[in-house]
Write a protein that holds these residues in place. Structure first.
Motif, PDB file in Angstrom:
ATOM      1  N   HIS A 156       0.886  -1.165   0.000  1.00 32.81           N
ATOM      2  CA  HIS A 156       0.000   0.000   0.000  1.00 32.81           C
ATOM      3  C   HIS A 156       0.920   1.210   0.000  1.00 32.81           C
ATOM      4  CE1 HIS A 156      -2.915   2.945   1.541  1.00 32.81           C
ATOM      5  NE2 HIS A 156      -3.874   2.091   1.282  1.00 32.81           N
ATOM      6  N   ILE A 157       0.512   2.308  -0.653  1.00 34.86           N
ATOM      7  CA  ILE A 157       1.463   3.419  -0.738  1.00 34.86           C
ATOM      8  C   ILE A 157       1.554   4.230   0.553  1.00 34.86           C
ATOM      9  CG2 ILE A 157       1.273   3.603  -3.259  1.00 34.86           C
ATOM     10  CD1 ILE A 157      -0.410   6.117  -2.898  1.00 34.86           C
ATOM     11  N   ILE A 158       0.540   4.117   1.413  1.00 30.77           N
ATOM     12  CA  ILE A 158       0.570   4.851   2.678  1.00 30.77           C
ATOM     13  C   ILE A 158       0.897   3.913   3.845  1.00 30.77           C
ATOM     14  CG2 ILE A 158      -0.821   6.231   4.295  1.00 30.77           C
ATOM     15  CD1 ILE A 158      -0.272   7.721   1.723  1.00 30.77           C
ATOM     16  N   GLN A 317      -2.257  14.498 -11.718  1.00 33.19           N
ATOM     17  CA  GLN A 317      -2.778  15.330 -10.626  1.00 33.19           C
ATOM     18  C   GLN A 317      -2.589  14.659  -9.266  1.00 33.19           C
ATOM     19  OE1 GLN A 317      -6.328  16.691 -13.516  1.00 33.19           O
ATOM     20  NE2 GLN A 317      -7.013  16.357 -11.418  1.00 33.19           N
ATOM     21  N   CYS A 318      -2.344  13.355  -9.292  1.00 35.26           N
ATOM     22  CA  CYS A 318      -2.332  12.537  -8.069  1.00 35.26           C
ATOM     23  C   CYS A 318      -1.400  13.092  -6.986  1.00 35.26           C
ATOM     24  CB  CYS A 318      -1.901  11.123  -8.429  1.00 35.26           C
ATOM     25  SG  CYS A 318      -1.789  10.027  -7.024  1.00 35.26           S
ATOM     26  N   ILE A 319      -1.913  13.121  -5.758  1.00 39.68           N
ATOM     27  CA  ILE A 319      -1.070  13.525  -4.627  1.00 39.68           C
ATOM     28  C   ILE A 319      -0.720  12.329  -3.739  1.00 39.68           C
ATOM     29  CG2 ILE A 319      -1.737  15.961  -4.604  1.00 39.68           C
ATOM     30  CD1 ILE A 319      -3.728  15.298  -2.351  1.00 39.68           C
ATOM     31  N   ARG A 320      -0.964  11.111  -4.251  1.00 46.96           N
ATOM     32  CA  ARG A 320      -0.565   9.870  -3.565  1.00 46.96           C
ATOM     33  C   ARG A 320      -1.125   9.735  -2.149  1.00 46.96           C
ATOM     34  NH1 ARG A 320       0.929   9.468  -8.186  1.00 46.96           N
ATOM     35  NH2 ARG A 320       3.049   9.089  -8.945  1.00 46.96           N
ATOM     36  N   CYS A 321      -2.418   9.928  -2.034  1.00 50.33           N
ATOM     37  CA  CYS A 321      -3.029   9.780  -0.714  1.00 50.33           C
ATOM     38  C   CYS A 321      -3.440   8.337  -0.450  1.00 50.33           C
ATOM     39  CB  CYS A 321      -4.242  10.700  -0.601  1.00 50.33           C
ATOM     40  SG  CYS A 321      -5.615  10.165  -1.635  1.00 50.33           S
ATOM     41  N   GLY A 322      -3.644   7.573  -1.497  1.00 52.83           N
ATOM     42  CA  GLY A 322      -4.025   6.169  -1.318  1.00 52.83           C
ATOM     43  C   GLY A 322      -5.513   5.945  -1.091  1.00 52.83           C
ATOM     44  N   ALA A 323      -6.314   7.023  -1.062  1.00 54.59           N
ATOM     45  CA  ALA A 323      -7.746   6.844  -0.776  1.00 54.59           C
ATOM     46  C   ALA A 323      -8.424   5.965  -1.823  1.00 54.59           C
ATOM     47  CB  ALA A 323      -8.442   8.196  -0.701  1.00 54.59           C
ATOM     48  N   CYS A 324      -7.976   6.085  -3.080  1.00 57.86           N
ATOM     49  CA  CYS A 324      -8.619   5.282  -4.125  1.00 57.86           C
ATOM     50  C   CYS A 324      -8.425   3.790  -3.856  1.00 57.86           C
ATOM     51  CB  CYS A 324      -8.094   5.677  -5.506  1.00 57.86           C
ATOM     52  SG  CYS A 324      -6.304   5.630  -5.669  1.00 57.86           S
ATOM     53  N   MET A 325      -7.282   3.416  -3.282  1.00 61.79           N
ATOM     54  CA  MET A 325      -7.058   1.994  -2.951  1.00 61.79           C
ATOM     55  C   MET A 325      -8.010   1.555  -1.856  1.00 61.79           C
ATOM     56  SD  MET A 325      -3.008   2.092  -2.592  1.00 61.79           S
ATOM     57  CE  MET A 325      -2.209   3.039  -3.834  1.00 61.79           C
ATOM     58  N   PRO A 346      -6.298   1.548  -7.871  1.00 61.51           N
ATOM     59  CA  PRO A 346      -6.706   2.394  -8.998  1.00 61.51           C
ATOM     60  C   PRO A 346      -5.604   3.318  -9.513  1.00 61.51           C
ATOM     61  CG  PRO A 346      -8.465   2.262  -7.387  1.00 61.51           C
ATOM     62  CD  PRO A 346      -7.294   1.552  -6.780  1.00 61.51           C
ATOM     63  N   ILE A 347      -4.883   3.986  -8.623  1.00 63.34           N
ATOM     64  CA  ILE A 347      -3.828   4.877  -9.130  1.00 63.34           C
ATOM     65  C   ILE A 347      -2.757   4.060  -9.844  1.00 63.34           C
ATOM     66  CG2 ILE A 347      -2.718   4.994  -6.816  1.00 63.34           C
ATOM     67  CD1 ILE A 347      -2.475   7.576  -9.686  1.00 63.34           C
ATOM     68  N   GLY A 348      -2.469   2.870  -9.328  1.00 67.10           N
ATOM     69  CA  GLY A 348      -1.487   2.005  -9.975  1.00 67.10           C
ATOM     70  C   GLY A 348      -1.919   1.620 -11.387  1.00 67.10           C
ATOM     71  N   VAL A 377     -13.788   9.412  -4.422  1.00 71.34           N
ATOM     72  CA  VAL A 377     -13.028   9.814  -3.239  1.00 71.34           C
ATOM     73  C   VAL A 377     -11.774  10.593  -3.581  1.00 71.34           C
ATOM     74  CG1 VAL A 377     -13.838   7.941  -1.776  1.00 71.34           C
ATOM     75  CG2 VAL A 377     -11.733   7.641  -3.099  1.00 71.34           C
ATOM     76  N   CYS A 378     -11.329  10.528  -4.809  1.00 73.34           N
ATOM     77  CA  CYS A 378     -10.051  11.169  -5.137  1.00 73.34           C
ATOM     78  C   CYS A 378     -10.092  12.653  -4.766  1.00 73.34           C
ATOM     79  CB  CYS A 378      -9.728  11.000  -6.619  1.00 73.34           C
ATOM     80  SG  CYS A 378      -8.205  11.846  -7.049  1.00 73.34           S
ATOM     81  N   PRO A 379      -9.187  13.090  -3.898  1.00 77.57           N
ATOM     82  CA  PRO A 379      -9.252  14.460  -3.395  1.00 77.57           C
ATOM     83  C   PRO A 379      -8.951  15.505  -4.466  1.00 77.57           C
ATOM     84  CG  PRO A 379      -7.246  13.397  -2.652  1.00 77.57           C
ATOM     85  CD  PRO A 379      -8.088  12.333  -3.280  1.00 77.57           C
ATOM     86  N   VAL A 380      -8.350  15.085  -5.572  1.00 79.05           N
ATOM     87  CA  VAL A 380      -8.068  16.054  -6.626  1.00 79.05           C
ATOM     88  C   VAL A 380      -8.860  15.710  -7.893  1.00 79.05           C
ATOM     89  CG1 VAL A 380      -5.836  16.851  -5.781  1.00 79.05           C
ATOM     90  CG2 VAL A 380      -5.953  14.762  -7.130  1.00 79.05           C
ATOM     91  N   LYS A 381      -9.918  14.944  -7.669  1.00 81.35           N
ATOM     92  CA  LYS A 381     -10.909  14.658  -8.723  1.00 81.35           C
ATOM     93  C   LYS A 381     -10.334  14.062 -10.002  1.00 81.35           C
ATOM     94  CE  LYS A 381     -14.643  17.751  -7.498  1.00 81.35           C
ATOM     95  NZ  LYS A 381     -15.684  18.595  -8.048  1.00 81.35           N
ATOM     96  N   ILE A 382      -9.419  13.134  -9.877  1.00 83.25           N
ATOM     97  CA  ILE A 382      -8.941  12.451 -11.087  1.00 83.25           C
ATOM     98  C   ILE A 382     -10.060  11.528 -11.562  1.00 83.25           C
ATOM     99  CG2 ILE A 382      -7.208  10.879 -12.043  1.00 83.25           C
ATOM    100  CD1 ILE A 382      -5.276  11.843  -9.903  1.00 83.25           C
ATOM    101  N   PRO A 383     -10.468  11.644 -12.813  1.00 81.58           N
ATOM    102  CA  PRO A 383     -11.560  10.791 -13.285  1.00 81.58           C
ATOM    103  C   PRO A 383     -11.037   9.380 -13.576  1.00 81.58           C
ATOM    104  CG  PRO A 383     -10.825  12.252 -15.040  1.00 81.58           C
ATOM    105  CD  PRO A 383      -9.976  12.566 -13.841  1.00 81.58           C
ATOM    106  N   ILE A 384     -10.737   8.649 -12.524  1.00 83.56           N
ATOM    107  CA  ILE A 384     -10.059   7.351 -12.704  1.00 83.56           C
ATOM    108  C   ILE A 384     -10.861   6.387 -13.590  1.00 83.56           C
ATOM    109  CG2 ILE A 384      -8.941   5.393 -11.522  1.00 83.56           C
ATOM    110  CD1 ILE A 384      -8.536   7.245  -9.120  1.00 83.56           C
ATOM    111  N   PRO A 385     -12.178   6.250 -13.377  1.00 86.81           N
ATOM    112  CA  PRO A 385     -12.906   5.316 -14.252  1.00 86.81           C
ATOM    113  C   PRO A 385     -12.792   5.694 -15.736  1.00 86.81           C
ATOM    114  CG  PRO A 385     -14.233   5.846 -12.333  1.00 86.81           C
ATOM    115  CD  PRO A 385     -13.037   6.754 -12.301  1.00 86.81           C
TER     116      PRO A 385
HETATM  117  S1  SF4 Z   1      -7.259   9.012  -4.542  1.00 87.39           S
HETATM  118 FE1  SF4 Z   1      -6.523  10.343  -6.187  1.00 87.39          FE
HETATM  119  S2  SF4 Z   1      -4.846  11.503  -5.270  1.00 87.39           S
HETATM  120 FE2  SF4 Z   1      -5.250   9.789  -3.904  1.00 87.39          FE
HETATM  121  S3  SF4 Z   1      -3.799   8.196  -4.588  1.00 87.39           S
HETATM  122 FE3  SF4 Z   1      -5.727   7.831  -5.659  1.00 87.39          FE
HETATM  123  S4  SF4 Z   1      -5.499   8.921  -7.594  1.00 87.39           S
HETATM  124 FE4  SF4 Z   1      -3.930   9.710  -6.232  1.00 87.39          FE
END
Ligand code: SF4
Lengths: 476, 221
Positions: A156-158, A317-325, A346-348, A377-385
């Motif tokens: 996990h990144i965090i 845009q990712c700030i590597r918070c790990g919330a998406c995981m 998801p970020i991976g 949940v992405c705090p910087v609104k990356i449209p991951i899907p």
């Molecule tokens: S939730 Fe968004 S900002 Fe956080 S790790 Fe995932 S992609 Fe990056």
């Protein structure tokens, strides 16, 4: 094609690795528990939905604004860091980054490097490169120290050691740390780690860290952490080397407070981390501690490819918070190691194809239910899907000239695309549709009972004996 | 071409896509509470205590007395102080008379690193300011009060003037004009060192101080 780090596990094994975790009720339970814990902690930090939304919008606009002028900001950052006495290096590939870091180590005849948590150093497989060069690279984040001791990688990144129970860690310490008896008291375990690592902070020649944000206008490197090991690595040894992806830049210091708030609250549900460390120069004349040399390595490793395309750029845009995981139903069930890449979840899935090429990662984009939780949940609104859909398109469509990504069309199959073309033709022509459904209703019994992956968890597909249009006709 | 030039060339070849500048000030003016002195002090205290710090409110003339009590309660007999600061001088004047040894940070760390790591149980530094909304101390280490003072000793005692508490991080950096004056290493500290890396169980004193004590100087009672 970027050189693949040694630990990268080929995508072919993704299914098997996932299955192994899914079949292990104990691991599943522990991932579930950990993710539920992180999700509820995050939720508690954002009681006001309106504030959260406006903060996310602000976070998104800060990241997009800064990415919009990335090349200029990199130059400004370099100029200001250099003015402040911090040496800046650039690396296109993991190999180049390792060579730069090892050169600095060699110049200092370094033997021991202590590392703060840095996913970018995982990305370049620095520990292997250092080992090969005869330098001890020791992880000092407790979670990373544990996984390094176990000969593993973070899952996990965090929370790097989220896949391990305290009993496993207790056993690991008893086996691997000299003079330690088995104890599964968490405080005692942390004390053991603290004591080992304190001695290393004292002895180390080099401290290595990641960077959460680099501020162009002031030439400042910012680090977010709770343990103090990030501060140790950047303060106690005589040399500090920081490494970061080229995207982690903001123009202004005032961009930091909203991003920091989003990061710590999304990641671990804290309103702020214990330490926020802003480094702007090496030790100045008259100062009594801090490294005399500070270096920053700026790594590309596929990021410029993502940058070149308007939609794919959002990945950065990712700030590597790990919330998406934490919120991903797939990650929650298979854990981080199944992905086989440095960044899981998801970020991976959206960043790894740029680092490793689509040949190696095409299955990842398909391992998603597209439920949308990650994007929500992405705090910087990356449209991951949306990005996952785009990556599927890139991987599965026929190879063409000037692709946006290395490995475009890697998962293309003539048979599959012929099937889809046939499907489309049938649905486009009422006459053909009539014939096919007629045949289906008559010869449906010929359908095999095993239909590949579909029947591994579902009943076989069988056309109904009567078509809808026939039933309607019968009714009159 | 160097790696630098190649990377920059690739980025510059990409479409520009400029985006409007985010208005951070506007967001903070509408989404963050602004409080007055007493409220800020209370909020700061609430959050830093939640993060496991120990807070004592003291008067401007009574902090040394409280410092002694804290050291006494913890059985600490040696304190690292910065001798060229007013609070360091005051501690140097007062504490040795009461049997507490004061060590000064008067040499570069290379000369006494081992001692710092192995035989320095506590330190005293000042905070430059603090942040109410997150319970955060702002430290601005310098030649007098070096960086490791707030990191290596297991007990870190911080003197904070309660009149220097800002509502938010943003307000602190704006009011103090940080863009013009950042030190070698500016720090935000919000509690003692901690980790939850083993089975999400919170443990304090991972690498930095196990205990963080704040002596908050309020108005003279
Ligand atoms: S939730 Fe968004 S900002 Fe956080 S790790 Fe995932 S992609 Fe990056």
């Amino acid at each position: 094609m970027n050189a693949q780090p040694i630990h990268f596990k080929p995508a072919e094994g993704f299914r098997a690795r996932s299955k192994a975790v899914v079949d292990n009720p104990f691991l599943r339970q522990s991932f579930r528990g950990a993710m539920d814990f992180l999700m509820s902690k995050r939720a508690a930090q954002f009681p006001d939905a309106e504030e959260l939304e406006s903060l996310r919008t602000l976070g998104e606009s800060i990241r997009q604004y800064n990415l919009g002028k990335l090349p200029t900001l990199l130059e400004q950052l370099e100029a200001n860091l250099t003015r402040n006495g911090i040496q800046v290096h650039w690396a296109e590939t993991p190999d180049e980054a390792n060579a730069i870091i090892l050169d600095i180590c060699h110049a200092r005849r370094a033997r021991l490097m202590v590392k703060g948590k840095s996913m970018v150093s995982e990305e370049i497989e620095l520990n292997h490169a250092a080992e090969a060069a005869g330098i001890d690279a020791l992880e000092s984040d407790m979670g990373e120290y544990i996984v390094q001791l176990a000969g593993e990688k973070p899952s996990h990144i965090i929370m790097p050691a989220i896949h391990k129970t305290k009993q496993e860690i207790a056993q690991l310490f008893a086996d691997k740390v000299e003079g330690v008896d088995y104890t599964d008291n968490v405080d005692a375990l942390i004390q053991i780690g603290r004591n080992v690592l304190r001695q290393k902070f004292l002895e180390a020649d080099i401290g290595l860290s990641g960077v959460n944000f680099a501020v162009a206008e002031t030439g400042t490197l910012c680090l977010v952490e709770n343990e103090g090991n990030g501060r140790m690595c950047t303060t106690a040894p005589p040399v500090h080397i920081a490494i970061t992806g080229i995207e982690k830049i903001v123009e202004k210091l005032e961009h930091i407070p909203p991003l920091l708030s989003l990061l710590t609250r999304s990641a671990t549900g804290q309103n702020i981390s214990t330490y926020f460390n802003m480094i702007s120069s090496p030790r100045k004349a008259g100062e009594k501690d801090g490294p005399s040399e500070v270096h920053l390595v700026l790594l590309d490793n596929g990021r410029s490819q993502a940058y070149a395309d308007e939609q794919l750029r959002k990945t950065l845009q990712c700030i590597r918070c790990g919330a998406c995981m934490n919120h991903c139903p797939v990650y929650t069930r298979i854990g981080g190691h199944a992905y086989g890449t440095t960044y899981p979840g998801p970020i991976g899935k959206i960043i790894s194809p740029h680092m490793l090429g689509l040949e190696a990662t095409s299955t990842m984009a398909t391992a998603s239910s597209l439920c949308g939780a990650c994007g929500e949940v992405c705090p910087v609104k990356i449209p991951i899907p949306d990005l996952l859909m785009r990556l599927r398109e890139e991987a599965f469509s026929a190879p063409h000239a000037n692709p946006a990504m290395v490995g475009q069309g890697a998962a293309y199959s003539g048979v599959i695309s012929a099937i889809w073309a046939g499907w489309a033709a049938v649905y486009r022509s009422p006459a053909l549709y009539g014939v096919v459904t007629w045949l289906g209703s008559r010869f449906g019994w010929l359908m095999p009972s095993r239909q590949g992956p579909w029947t591994s968890v579902r009943v076989p597909l069988k056309p109904a004996p009567k078509r809808l249009r026939d039933m309607l006709r019968e009714r009159g | 071409m160097s790696a630098r030039d190649r990377i920059l060339a690739k980025l510059k070849a990409a479409p520009l896509l400029p985006k409007p500048e985010p208005d951070v000030a506007a967001w903070f003016s509408t989404h963050r509470r602004t409080e007055f002195k007493a409220e800020k002090a209370a909020r700061f205290r609430h959050f830093i205590e939640l993060a496991h710090a120990e807070v004592h409110t003291v008067s401007r003339s009574g902090w040394l007395q409280k410092l002694r009590e804290v050291l006494d309660a913890k059985g600490i007999e040696k304190l690292l102080v910065a001798d060229s600061t007013a609070h360091g001088e005051a501690a140097l004047d007062e504490l040795p008379r009461h049997g507490i040894e004061c060590q000064t940070y008067d040499l570069a760390i290379e000369a006494w690193k081992t001692e710092m790591f192995h035989a320095t149980p506590a330190s005293l530094t000042a905070a430059r300011a603090a942040i109410a909304e997150t319970g955060t101390l702002i430290l601005w280490p310098d030649a007098a009060e070096p960086r490791l003072m707030s990191l290596v000793p297991p007990v870190h005692i911080v003197l904070l003037d309660a009149s220097k508490i800002y509502n938010t991080f943003y307000e602190a950096m704006q009011s103090e004009g940080w863009t013009q004056s950042l030190p070698t290493n500016a720090l935000l500290i919000s509690g003692p060192s901690k980790t939850a890396d083993i089975q999400q169980t919170l443990a304090y004193g991972a690498h930095g101080p196990k205990e963080l004590v704040v002596l908050m100087i309020g108005d003279e009672q």
